[in-house]
Scaffold this active site. Sequence first.
Site, short mmCIF file in Angstrom:
data_model
loop_
_atom_site.label_atom_id
_atom_site.label_comp_id
_atom_site.label_asym_id
_atom_site.label_seq_id
_atom_site.Cartn_x
_atom_site.Cartn_y
_atom_site.Cartn_z
N PRO A 2 0.78 -1.22 0.00
CA PRO A 2 0.00 0.00 0.00
C PRO A 2 0.82 1.27 0.00
O PRO A 2 1.73 1.45 0.80
CB PRO A 2 -0.80 -0.10 1.30
CG PRO A 2 -0.09 -1.09 2.13
CD PRO A 2 0.90 -1.81 1.32
N GLU A 3 0.48 2.15 -0.91
CA GLU A 3 0.95 3.53 -0.85
C GLU A 3 -0.27 4.38 -0.48
O GLU A 3 -1.31 3.82 -0.17
CB GLU A 3 1.55 3.96 -2.19
CG GLU A 3 2.84 3.21 -2.50
CD GLU A 3 3.53 3.71 -3.76
OE1 GLU A 3 3.45 4.91 -4.04
OE2 GLU A 3 4.15 2.88 -4.45
N HIS A 93 -2.21 -15.59 8.38
CA HIS A 93 -1.60 -14.26 8.51
C HIS A 93 -2.57 -13.19 8.98
O HIS A 93 -2.29 -12.01 8.85
CB HIS A 93 -0.97 -13.85 7.17
CG HIS A 93 0.06 -14.82 6.70
ND1 HIS A 93 1.19 -15.12 7.44
CD2 HIS A 93 0.13 -15.56 5.58
CE1 HIS A 93 1.92 -16.01 6.77
NE2 HIS A 93 1.29 -16.30 5.65
N ARG A 112 4.24 -10.66 5.51
CA ARG A 112 5.64 -10.34 5.79
C ARG A 112 5.85 -9.68 7.14
O ARG A 112 6.98 -9.53 7.60
CB ARG A 112 6.20 -9.44 4.67
CG ARG A 112 6.34 -10.20 3.37
CD ARG A 112 6.73 -9.29 2.22
NE ARG A 112 8.13 -8.95 2.25
CZ ARG A 112 8.71 -8.22 1.30
NH1 ARG A 112 8.00 -7.76 0.28
NH2 ARG A 112 9.99 -7.95 1.37
#
Length: 280
Positions: A2-3, A93, A112
Site C-alpha cells: 500500500p501507498e 496471517h 511479511r
Amino acid sequence: MPELPEVETVVRGLQPVMTGQTIAKVDVRRPDLRIPIPKDFARRLEGQQVAQVRRRAKYVLIELASGDTALAHLGMSGRIFIEPQNPEPPGKHDHIVFTMADGTQIRLNDPRRFGLVEIDRTDALDQHRFFVHLGPDPTGNGFNGPALAAALKGKKCAIKAALLDQRVVAGLGNIYISEALFESGISPKRLAGAVQGSRAEKLASAVQQVLARAIAAGGSSLRDYVQPSGELGYFQHQWAVYGREGEACPGCDCDIARTGGVQRIVQASRSTFYCSRRQR
DNA sequence: CGGCAAACCTGCGAGC
DNA sequence: TGCTCGCAGGTTTGCC
C-alpha cells in the site's frame, strides 16, 4: 503493497462499518509485527466507540470517543479484510481481528509482518515518533510547488530518492514516484536540489494528479471500496510506466527498437521505471 | 549530516 | 512436478 491511494481506499472502506460503532472484541493473534503490538492495545480498544476513521500519510487512524487513537501501517504486504457476521475462522496471517458490536469483523492480514499498530492519546498524535518527522501530506493544503522546492533545496541525492524520504512528502512510495516523475517529464536521476521553480510546480501538480486518479480508481471500480472477498484498498491499477520495462512509452511515439522504450534502473536499491526521451 | 546497503519476513513467478 | 533464485508497493539501522 500500500501507498497513499491504497491506504485512502482502505480508510474509505472502513468508515461505513466502523464510524459510530462499538468495538466489541480485539483478538491479537500474533503480536510480533515489525514493532511488537503494545500489550494494552486490545484493552484500550474493547468496548470503545469509534468517532472517526482517517488517514495520515500511509497510516490508518481509528479515533475513539475515549480520546485514544489506534494507528496502523500496512508495511509492504499488509491488507485489511471486512468479514460479515459468522465468518470463516481467521487464516494464518490474520494477525489482528476486530469484532464490532454488530458482529462484523475487520482483519489485519500481513504475511511479511512489516506492518505495525500502535495506540496513543489523540491529542498527542502530532508528537508521536511516527508522525513528528513526516512532511506535508500531498493531498493537503501544505503541499504545493514552493513547499516542495523548499524541501528539496540543497539536497544532493537524486529526485527519486528524495521523494522516497517521508520528511519531504509523506505518503509517496516506489510506484507513484515513478508515475509522478513520468507525468511531470522529470528524470528520476535529476539532482533533487535542482528541482526548483517551475519544475517543482510541475512535479507537485503531477503528484497530486497521479494520486487523485489512483484514489478515484479505487472508489469507482469497486462497490463501496470493498471487493467480493471483503478485501479493502486494492483495485485494478493502470500505471503508465511502473512495471512496464521494455514496453513503448505511453507519452511519446518513439521507436522502441531505437530507444528501448520504458527503462528500469535501480536507485537507492529500489526499481525506478522511466522514459529517457520524455523525462529530462 | 548524507548516502547507501542490509535487515526485518513471506510468497510468488520464472527458469531449470 | 519440484527446486532455487530473484524480486516485491516500506521503514529503520548501522556503517562508511
